[in-house]
Write a protein that holds these residues in place. Structure first.
Motif, PDB file in Angstrom:
ATOM      1  N   THR A  47     -79.507   0.808 -69.392  1.00  0.00           N
ATOM      2  CA  THR A  47     -78.723   2.330 -69.604  1.00  0.00           C
ATOM      3  C   THR A  47     -77.517   2.640 -70.417  1.00  0.00           C
ATOM      4  O   THR A  47     -78.553   4.293 -70.671  1.00  0.00           O
ATOM      5  N   PHE A 105     -80.959   4.082 -73.031  1.00  0.00           N
ATOM      6  CA  PHE A 105     -81.922   4.594 -72.100  1.00  0.00           C
ATOM      7  C   PHE A 105     -81.727   5.601 -72.815  1.00  0.00           C
ATOM      8  O   PHE A 105     -81.118   6.928 -73.009  1.00  0.00           O
ATOM      9  N   LYS A 106     -82.728   6.758 -73.264  1.00  0.00           N
ATOM     10  CA  LYS A 106     -83.524   7.983 -73.435  1.00  0.00           C
ATOM     11  C   LYS A 106     -84.215   8.952 -72.390  1.00  0.00           C
ATOM     12  O   LYS A 106     -83.833   9.905 -72.154  1.00  0.00           O
ATOM     13  N   THR A 107     -85.282   8.728 -72.261  1.00  0.00           N
ATOM     14  CA  THR A 107     -86.336   8.451 -71.428  1.00  0.00           C
ATOM     15  C   THR A 107     -87.644   7.752 -70.561  1.00  0.00           C
ATOM     16  O   THR A 107     -86.840   6.603 -71.626  1.00  0.00           O
ATOM     17  N   ASN A 124     -85.355  12.406 -68.700  1.00  0.00           N
ATOM     18  CA  ASN A 124     -84.223  11.771 -69.301  1.00  0.00           C
ATOM     19  C   ASN A 124     -82.741  11.395 -68.933  1.00  0.00           C
ATOM     20  O   ASN A 124     -82.635  11.012 -67.846  1.00  0.00           O
ATOM     21  N   ALA A 125     -82.291  11.041 -70.186  1.00  0.00           N
ATOM     22  CA  ALA A 125     -80.859  10.505 -70.377  1.00  0.00           C
ATOM     23  C   ALA A 125     -80.210  11.583 -68.957  1.00  0.00           C
ATOM     24  O   ALA A 125     -78.870  11.077 -69.446  1.00  0.00           O
ATOM     25  N   GLY A 169     -80.510  12.487 -66.252  1.00  0.00           N
ATOM     26  CA  GLY A 169     -80.986  11.881 -65.029  1.00  0.00           C
ATOM     27  C   GLY A 169     -81.709  13.545 -64.698  1.00  0.00           C
ATOM     28  O   GLY A 169     -81.653  13.617 -63.227  1.00  0.00           O
ATOM     29  N   GLN A 205     -83.841   9.032 -59.097  1.00  0.00           N
ATOM     30  CA  GLN A 205     -83.443   8.417 -60.261  1.00  0.00           C
ATOM     31  C   GLN A 205     -82.794   7.616 -60.735  1.00  0.00           C
ATOM     32  O   GLN A 205     -82.109   6.652 -61.361  1.00  0.00           O
ATOM     33  N   THR A 215     -81.289   5.788 -64.901  1.00  0.00           N
ATOM     34  CA  THR A 215     -80.040   6.172 -65.864  1.00  0.00           C
ATOM     35  C   THR A 215     -78.586   6.540 -64.521  1.00  0.00           C
ATOM     36  O   THR A 215     -77.140   6.827 -65.068  1.00  0.00           O
ATOM     37  N   THR A 216     -78.648   5.151 -63.615  1.00  0.00           N
ATOM     38  CA  THR A 216     -77.396   4.757 -62.824  1.00  0.00           C
ATOM     39  C   THR A 216     -77.140   3.445 -63.656  1.00  0.00           C
ATOM     40  O   THR A 216     -77.733   2.747 -63.662  1.00  0.00           O
ATOM     41  N   THR A 217     -75.812   3.241 -63.946  1.00  0.00           N
ATOM     42  CA  THR A 217     -74.718   2.250 -63.951  1.00  0.00           C
ATOM     43  C   THR A 217     -74.688   0.586 -63.242  1.00  0.00           C
ATOM     44  O   THR A 217     -74.101   1.309 -62.248  1.00  0.00           O
TER      45      THR A 217
END
Length: 232
Positions: A43, A46-48, A77-78, A80, A128, A132-134
């Motif tokens: 994460t 992460f960009k896309t 995308n970052a 979300g 998602q 994008t989730t940590t």
């Protein structure tokens, strides 16, 4: 209509390719904390992402009807934001932000807009998970169980089962499973189980590409001229 149902309308869900054939193991000795640490590292930069997607809405009941399958391509995308461009059987588009879901039907030249504050039962945002989730996000929102290792489409994966902590969420989602590629630490499959019916939406990702320079317009609600907008 839920993410599952919306992706079912749009195409009702991503195609359940086969479920992992053997019982999960844990040859590499993964622990829950070590898996979450790896997700945090993914994460961080992460960009896309883009991926081909199969969706299948499956019934756990006695119905012998074949699950409805849809295929397409997903872009994330970052921030979300997620876009799903359906390829079969139609060409609908879903655009999911933190605030709403937009469901565009080119045949009717109509986009249905669902505010997530009003439609808390929609499941689109769960697609998602794993992008994008940590690890902290997951710990805060879910009770987590390590499912062990398996193989899906030739990829070595490790699985997590997520049970929502919030009662309001549990009224819609019984549990989720996320299977993560140990090479890229990106999701390979998500299985979301509905509370009321016990039915599942299975989303399977393939041909994943990460951190490409995607067109920013993919993540904007730029619908063709003449499209009507209906707020739900």
């Amino acid at each position: 209509m839920s993410l599952l149902r919306a992706l079912a309308t749009i195409g009702c869900g991503l195609v359940l390719v086969l479920s992992a054939s053997a019982a999960p193991t844990n040859e590499l000795g993964w622990t829950l904390d070590s898996v979450l640490t790896q997700l945090d590292r993914q994460t961080d930069d992460f960009k896309t992402a883009l991926a081909d997607v199969d969706i299948r809405w499956g019934s756990t009941g006695q119905s012998e009807a074949a699950p409805v399958a849809r295929t397409g391509r997903a872009y994330i995308n970052a921030a979300g934001v997620m876009r799903f461009n359906e390829q079969k059987p139609g060409n609908r588009v879903l655009l999911v932000t933190k605030e709403e879901v937009q469901d565009y039907d080119p045949v009717r030249a109509l986009v249905d807009r669902y505010a997530l504050a009003k439609h808390k039962a929609r499941l689109e945002p769960y697609a998602q998970l794993g992008f994008t989730t940590t690890g902290k996000d997951l710990k805060d929102r879910f009770l987590l169980t390590l499912l062990g290792e398996d193989r899906i489409d030739g990829k070595r994966v490790v699985g997590l089962e997520l049970t929502p902590k919030k009662e309001q969420v549990r009224e819609t989602v019984a549990r989720l499973q996320v299977w993560i590629d140990q090479a890229s630490w990106m999701p390979v499959r998500q299985v979301i189980t509905h509370v009321a019916s016990g039915d599942t939406l299975t989303v399977t990702y393939s041909a994943m590409a990460r951190n490409l320079q995607l067109n920013e317009d993919l993540f904007k609600a730029n619908w063709p001229k003449g499209t009507q907008s209906l707020k739900r």
